[in-house]
Write a protein that holds these residues in place. Structure first.
Motif, short mmCIF file in Angstrom:
data_model
loop_
_atom_site.label_atom_id
_atom_site.label_comp_id
_atom_site.label_asym_id
_atom_site.label_seq_id
_atom_site.Cartn_x
_atom_site.Cartn_y
_atom_site.Cartn_z
N ASN A 16 -17.53 -9.98 -38.66
CA ASN A 16 -17.84 -11.41 -38.77
C ASN A 16 -18.85 -11.70 -39.88
O ASN A 16 -19.12 -12.85 -40.17
CB ASN A 16 -18.39 -11.96 -37.45
CG ASN A 16 -17.31 -12.10 -36.41
OD1 ASN A 16 -16.12 -11.98 -36.69
ND2 ASN A 16 -17.71 -12.35 -35.18
N ALA A 74 -20.10 -18.48 -44.39
CA ALA A 74 -19.08 -19.45 -44.02
C ALA A 74 -18.23 -18.90 -42.89
O ALA A 74 -17.10 -19.28 -42.70
CB ALA A 74 -18.21 -19.79 -45.22
N TYR A 75 -18.81 -17.98 -42.09
CA TYR A 75 -18.02 -17.33 -41.03
C TYR A 75 -17.57 -18.32 -39.97
O TYR A 75 -16.58 -18.09 -39.29
CB TYR A 75 -18.78 -16.15 -40.42
CG TYR A 75 -19.77 -16.50 -39.34
CD1 TYR A 75 -19.43 -16.33 -38.00
CD2 TYR A 75 -21.03 -16.98 -39.64
CE1 TYR A 75 -20.34 -16.65 -36.99
CE2 TYR A 75 -21.93 -17.29 -38.64
CZ TYR A 75 -21.58 -17.11 -37.32
OH TYR A 75 -22.47 -17.43 -36.34
N SER A 76 -18.24 -19.43 -39.85
CA SER A 76 -17.84 -20.45 -38.88
C SER A 76 -16.75 -21.37 -39.43
O SER A 76 -16.26 -22.23 -38.72
CB SER A 76 -19.06 -21.29 -38.48
OG SER A 76 -19.49 -22.07 -39.58
N GLY A 77 -16.41 -21.17 -40.70
CA GLY A 77 -15.43 -22.04 -41.34
C GLY A 77 -16.08 -23.08 -42.23
O GLY A 77 -15.40 -23.78 -42.98
N ARG A 78 -17.38 -23.21 -42.14
CA ARG A 78 -18.13 -24.16 -42.97
C ARG A 78 -19.33 -23.43 -43.56
O ARG A 78 -19.85 -22.50 -42.95
CB ARG A 78 -18.64 -25.33 -42.12
CG ARG A 78 -17.53 -26.14 -41.52
CD ARG A 78 -18.11 -27.24 -40.70
NE ARG A 78 -17.03 -27.98 -40.05
CZ ARG A 78 -17.24 -28.96 -39.22
NH1 ARG A 78 -18.46 -29.33 -38.92
NH2 ARG A 78 -16.22 -29.59 -38.68
#
Length: 101
Positions: A16, A74-78
């Motif tokens: 992650n 940006a592992y959360s997508g943002r």
């Protein structure tokens, strides 16, 4: 430190990215009281985080002074900055939050 890393990474896969280390550290502090020796090991683990930035002296939302550490990812997508604030006198976690950058 290898045993601590294995425990922290059990629920927080290395795949992650480095920000996941900060989540693992936050979770460790929240799960149970950590002895000074374990806090020291956690800080050594933190110091080995790829891309870790030392933000210097910072103040959390409660007005407590500590040393800030953060990782951008940006592992959360943002695009997100994941800061931790550590009490320099005893290694306690004072604050952790995620901010969109």
């Amino acid at each position: 430190m290898a045993a601590l890393a294995a425990q922290l990474e059990r629920g927080h896969p290395v795949s992650n990215g480095p920000a996941e280390r900060l989540v693992a550290i936050k979770d460790a502090y929240q799960d149970m009281p950590l002895t000074p020796a374990v806090r020291a090991a956690v800080l050594r683990y933190l110091s080995a985080t790829p891309g870790l930035r030392v933000d210097g002296n910072v103040t959390d939302r409660a007005g407590r002074r500590g040393i800030g550490f953060s990782v951008d990812s940006a592992y959360s997508g943002r695009p997100t900055r994941s800061p931790l604030i550590i009490d320099p006198s005893d290694g306690r976690l004072l604050a952790r939050r995620a901010m969109l950058t």
